[in-house]
Enzyme design. Structure first.
Site, PDB file in Angstrom:
ATOM      1  NE  ARG A  19      -1.977   3.348  13.267  1.00 32.10           N
ATOM      2  CZ  ARG A  19      -1.197   3.587  12.222  1.00 32.10           C
ATOM      3  NH1 ARG A  19      -0.596   4.762  12.088  1.00 32.10           N
ATOM      4  NH2 ARG A  19      -1.049   2.685  11.263  1.00 32.10           N
ATOM      5  CG  ASP A  20      -2.966   5.706   8.816  1.00 35.58           C
ATOM      6  OD1 ASP A  20      -2.734   6.919   8.745  1.00 35.58           O
ATOM      7  OD2 ASP A  20      -2.309   4.855   8.188  1.00 35.58           O
ATOM      8  CG  HIS A  23      -1.793  10.473  10.851  1.00 34.89           C
ATOM      9  ND1 HIS A  23      -0.766  11.052  11.569  1.00 34.89           N
ATOM     10  CD2 HIS A  23      -1.504   9.149  10.788  1.00 34.89           C
ATOM     11  CE1 HIS A  23       0.097  10.117  11.930  1.00 34.89           C
ATOM     12  NE2 HIS A  23      -0.327   8.958  11.475  1.00 34.89           N
ATOM     13  CB  SER A 173       5.182   5.721   5.235  1.00 35.37           C
ATOM     14  OG  SER A 173       5.478   4.543   5.950  1.00 35.37           O
ATOM     15  CG  HIS A 200      -0.379   0.576   6.045  1.00 33.69           C
ATOM     16  ND1 HIS A 200      -1.293   0.599   7.078  1.00 33.69           N
ATOM     17  CD2 HIS A 200      -0.163   1.893   5.722  1.00 33.69           C
ATOM     18  CE1 HIS A 200      -1.616   1.858   7.368  1.00 33.69           C
ATOM     19  NE2 HIS A 200      -0.943   2.667   6.549  1.00 33.69           N
ATOM     20  CG  HIS A 202      -0.709   5.957   3.109  1.00 34.83           C
ATOM     21  ND1 HIS A 202      -1.459   6.861   3.828  1.00 34.83           N
ATOM     22  CD2 HIS A 202      -0.204   5.097   4.021  1.00 34.83           C
ATOM     23  CE1 HIS A 202      -1.401   6.569   5.121  1.00 34.83           C
ATOM     24  NE2 HIS A 202      -0.643   5.494   5.265  1.00 34.83           N
TER      25      HIS A 202
END
Length: 341
Positions: A19-20, A23, A173, A200, A202
């Site tokens: 899913r991620d 991108h 995010s 989550h 990054h």
């Protein structure tokens, strides 16, 4: 984290590679790529494999990119490949609808995440209720969480629990956090709710694994990570590294190290041209606190307008631009250009 003195802490790793990671490739993964990675993740014992357009259910669009496959094809393909792992999906109200949720559960989604901007948990009420009514596991996550204080995040997470969320948490995010930032926020959330807490990360500032460990130490028990860090911008917390680090710390994930290393190799060979890297743009994005997925449009717009992409990211950060406001990138670039004349 409350555990028996002789009990190894249990951390549930949630894998949004499919899913991620979308991108990073313009949402263009095909069915064979989805199937191949899902089989490898399932063999490794990954508890939850999340699939879909990078922005979630119903998000395929001209504005942020059309996916190669529709939601139904992606979900059915991955569902068939998962014999033991659960399948997860992600939805942000405004992109997806209750009909999309019903379809996702029909196609076999076990875990459904409803996302909202960090101060707008109220928009999740109807959809969290819909997920519970569909008898799937309902989770709530707050996006761009660095833009709210620990107490605000705790209040918003408590609200999502009231709406029916069975796990709640935060997404970094923009890859903006330091470990101390994560610890403060997760601790506040864990004190405010009686359900598992999600983190989550990054990797814009190179701290995704360290931030994930800080989250665990502060009380989070659901951690997101992707194979080779496959994700927006500088990428996500790297799954196989996190499994190895947690193993060293004595935490139990239920994931086989050799098998997850093999799955990471599959991802590197089949899903991406190259693993995510922390380039200058990624650092600027993380420092500015701007969504990592803005990298491509920022670079393209900066080139077209003749401005420095780093200056553009910093300007977008000053304006607190969030996902869904991609149309502002051009406006801000033109303002920068005019100011330098």
């Amino acid at each position: 984290m409350n555990t028996h003195p002789h009990e190894r802490p249990r951390i549930l790793l949630h894998d949004p590679t499919l899913r991620d990671g979308h991108h990073a490739v313009g949402h263009q993964l095909d069915a064979d790529q989805l199937r191949t990675y899902a089989i490898a993740a399932n063999a490794a014992g990954v508890p939850v494999v999340e699939v879909g357009h990078g922005n979630g259910l119903g998000a395929s669009s001209l504005q942020i990119g059309r996916s190669k496959l529709d939601d139904a094809t992606m979900l059915t393909t991955v569902r068939e490949a998962l014999t033991s792992s659960r399948m997860g999906v992600f939805m942000a109200p405004g992109w997806g609808t209750s009909d999309d949720l019903a379809a996702a559960v029909h196609y076999g989604a076990d875990v459904v995440r409803i996302a909202a901007h960090c101060t707008e948990a109220d928009v999740t009420e109807r959809h969290l209720g819909a997920v519970r009514a569909l008898e799937a596991e309902a989770q709530g996550v707050l996006l761009m969480s660095h833009m709210a204080s620990p107490s605000e995040l705790a209040e918003q997470c408590a609200l999502m629990v009231k709406f029916g969320a069975q796990a709640v948490g935060i997404m970094d995010s923009a890859g903006h956090y330091l470990p101390s930032d994560v610890a403060e926020r997760v601790h506040a959330i864990a004190d405010a709710v009686d359900v598992p807490v999600i983190f989550h990360g990054h990797n814009n500032l190179g701290l995704a694994v360290a931030n994930s460990l800080a989250a665990v130490d502060a009380g989070a028990s659901v951690i997101d990570a992707t194979a080779r860090g496959f994700g927006a911008g500088a990428g996500n917390t790297q799954l196989e590294v996190l499994v190895a680090v947690l193993q060293r710390r004595g935490a139990e994930t239920g994931i086989g190290l050799r098998e997850v290393l093999a799955a990471a190799d599959v991802a590197a060979e089949r899903l991406m041209k190259a693993p995510p890297s922390i380039d200058s743009i990624a650092v600027a994005s993380g420092l500015a606190g701007v969504f990592s997925g803005f990298k491509r449009p920022v670079v393209e717009t900066a080139r077209a307008e003749g401005v420095d992409p780093i200056d553009l990211f910093l300007a977008l950060g000053e304006r607190q631009v969030v996902a869904g406001q991609e149309d502002l990138i051009g406006d801000v670039a033109r303002q920068l250009k005019a100011a330098t004349r």
